[in-house]
Design a protein around this motif. Structure first.
Motif, short mmCIF file in Angstrom:
data_model
loop_
_atom_site.label_atom_id
_atom_site.label_comp_id
_atom_site.label_asym_id
_atom_site.label_seq_id
_atom_site.Cartn_x
_atom_site.Cartn_y
_atom_site.Cartn_z
N THR A 47 59.27 -7.34 3.91
CA THR A 47 59.12 -5.91 3.46
C THR A 47 58.53 -5.09 4.70
OG1 THR A 47 58.15 -6.80 1.43
CG2 THR A 47 57.58 -4.63 1.87
N SER A 262 48.66 -4.48 -6.24
CA SER A 262 50.07 -4.68 -5.53
C SER A 262 50.95 -5.74 -6.37
CB SER A 262 49.90 -5.72 -4.28
OG SER A 262 49.70 -6.88 -4.30
N LEU A 315 54.40 -6.66 -12.36
CA LEU A 315 55.83 -6.88 -12.43
C LEU A 315 56.40 -6.65 -13.84
CD1 LEU A 315 57.75 -6.86 -9.97
CD2 LEU A 315 57.95 -9.17 -10.23
N SER A 407 57.23 -10.12 -2.66
CA SER A 407 56.91 -8.87 -3.59
C SER A 407 58.60 -8.48 -4.30
CB SER A 407 56.28 -7.97 -2.83
OG SER A 407 57.00 -7.25 -1.69
N SER A 408 58.60 -8.29 -5.31
CA SER A 408 59.79 -7.86 -5.79
C SER A 408 60.13 -6.43 -5.74
CB SER A 408 60.10 -8.29 -7.39
OG SER A 408 61.21 -7.58 -7.89
N SER A 409 60.76 -6.19 -4.42
CA SER A 409 61.08 -4.57 -4.09
C SER A 409 61.98 -3.96 -5.05
CB SER A 409 61.60 -4.58 -2.73
OG SER A 409 60.73 -5.21 -1.89
N ASP A 498 54.69 -2.99 -3.51
CA ASP A 498 55.44 -4.04 -2.82
C ASP A 498 55.10 -4.41 -1.61
OD1 ASP A 498 56.61 -2.25 -1.83
OD2 ASP A 498 58.74 -2.96 -2.19
#
Length: 509
Positions: A47, A262, A315, A407-409, A498
């Motif tokens: 990231t 986050s 998410l 992290s799921s961007s 993220d």
């Protein structure tokens, strides 16, 4: 002589004025905790590097500071009811940093580069559902999918689908990783693993932006040194701000602390194809061996929460499973049942940052209490990337345990699960470093990917999370709260859920 002295004084004053710039340069320095291996967005696995790339590149869509979809190089998108055809209407009057006009051909070239399996780009899965890209006119692109995919526009907002200058791709080839050319608010100046410099794009298409003259990212893994940069004014923004230094930062009148939720999950990947982690009882034992509440308190000073599902609560399509309880006695019993009454020895890999080292040292102590002797091996970013993601066959993987974060961007459950826990995502294709393979999990992940119906996707991802949680391919640890420190003279830099950074609106007073 009375007339000569005033003239001499006037000349001196004018000389001084001429030597003084009319306005002081507004140069923003951002201190970060690890190196940036390269700057090819289609082949970037972290990231932080994506945050740097975001200063120079843009996609058809993007995310705002709360990770809500916003138009970028496309002004709007139309889709059919089956979510298999998307027509993007492009923005006019945009040019790449090398003067090349942005148009539909540039979009087609960039996306087809990522789609091409011969290029071996790590973000190919973002576009794997694309059947073909058609240029309808200079400012209209139609993208046809091979199957329905309701989160496709989210994928087009991911940094992995940033649009690169076709002229630069032709000129640099694979070396585009160190010669980025995009349409973003800042232009590339120089790259080293620990420092990336950019300068203001005077031809940027958004009126009034950017407001600073340059942005420099400096990697400083040691937390105290990074905080010192902020204290002395060498940096105007640092991320992350070490949790143990929050109170110290809050006591400094020129600084402010930014704390936000986050979608960053922390875990230890266990290589399920290698002994002893091919035994479910061992994987369960390690989950029971770690006190998640203590982990949050000691490692993050309370600025986190125990992870209670394979993906974080914020998410899309999250399904709560419940925190693995702390039960060292049960951990020992499971290890004995699996044939390891005296435990075993293992290597625990991770990054070189202060936070990563502190996390691994805590885990080392927790594992030791149940007889598992873990040797902590912090690896420099480039070395770790090569050891984890450049492996060509599962049997060649040397990783046993790896402390990591994700992290799921795209902001969607698909990118929270498929890259990490799908059997087709083994390195070098994607990032399933646990080499986890479950037919039931695969079927559920595939069902979530194939449908555009939110209810069907929710059911599929709930089933996937249930199966994965039970199989325990990871030691499930925590979800971060994000902490950054910044000068009160700075505004417009945002820490995204993220863990990415938005710097387009950065301003220095």
């Amino acid at each position: 002589m009375s007339q000569l002295l005033p003239r001499m004084m006037l000349g001196a004053v004018l000389a001084l004025l001429g030597a003084t710039p009319a306005l002081a340069a507004k140069d923003l320095v951002i201190g970060v905790d690890s190196n940036m291996p390269h700057l090819d967005p289609a082949n970037t696995n972290d990231t932080l590097s994506q945050s740097v790339e975001r200063t120079m590149y843009q996609g058809l869509f993007g995310f705002d500071k709360e990770m809500k979809l916003v138009p970028a190089l496309a002004e709007k998108v139309d889709s059919d009811e089956t979510a298999t055809e998307f027509v993007f209407h492009l923005r006019h009057g945009v040019v790449f940093h090398d003067g090349t006009p942005f148009d539909a051909d540039a979009v087609k070239i960039s996306l087809e580069r990522v789609m091409n399996p011969e290029n071996h780009l790590s973000r190919r899965s973002l576009v794997s559902m694309i059947s073909h890209v058609d240029v309808l006119d200079p400012y209209t692109v139609k993208i046809a999918l091979s199957q329905p995919f309701g989160a496709f526009v989210n994928n087009m907002a991911h940094p992995g689908t940033f649009i690169i200058s076709p002229k630069a791709l032709a000129q640099y080839g694979k070396d585009i990783a160190t010669h980025p050319v995009g349409t973003g608010p800042f232009k590339f100046v120089s790259f080293a693993a620990d420092t990336v410099k950019t300068t203001k794009n005077e031809a940027y298409w958004k009126p009034g932006l950017p407001k600073v003259d340059s942005i420099t990212f400096k990697a400083v893994p040691e937390s105290g040194s990074r905080f010192a940069m902020l204290q002395t004014g060498e940096a105007q923004f640092i991320a992350p701000l070490p949790s143990e230094l929050v109170k110290a930062a809050q006591a400094i009148p020129t600084l402010q602390v930014v704390i936000s939720p986050s979608i960053v999950a922390r875990y230890v990947a266990l290589n399920t194809m290698k002994r002893p982690f091919d035994d479910l009882r061992v994987r369960e034992a390690l989950n029971y061996a770690v006190d998640k509440t203590a982990f949050v308190k000691i490692v993050f000073s309370g600025y986190a929460a125990p992870l209670d599902a394979p993906i974080p609560p914020q998410l899309g399509f999250y399904s709560k499973q419940g925190v693995w309880p702390y039960d060292p006695a049960k951990a020992k019993a499971l290890l004995a049942e699996a044939g390891y009454p005296d435990g075993f020895s293992v290597e625990l890999w991770g990054a070189t940052s202060t936070l990563a080292k502190r996390s691994m040292e805590f885990l080392q102590q927790q594992f030791a209490a149940v007889g598992v002797k873990a040797t902590v091996l912090p690896l420099e970013a480039g070395v770790r990337t090569a050891k984890l993601f450049n492996v060509q066959k599962p049997e060649d993987a040397t990783m046993q345990m790896d402390y990591s974060g994700w992290s799921s961007s795209t902001g969607d459950a698909d990118w929270g699960l498929r890259p990490l826990l799908y059997s087709k995502s083994f390195p070098p294709n994607l990032f399933n470093t646990a080499y986890y393979h479950s037919a039931a999990a695969d079927d559920a992940i595939a069902a979530g990917l194939a449908s555009a119906d939110p209810a069907k996707r929710a059911a599929a991802y709930a089933q996937a999370q249930k199966v994965i949680w039970k199989d325990a391919p990871w030691v499930f640890l925590s979800v971060d709260e994000l902490i950054a420190g910044e000068s009160k003279k700075l505004s417009g830099v945002y820490y995204m859920p993220d863990q990415g950074l938005l710097t387009e609106e950065a301003a220095l007073d």
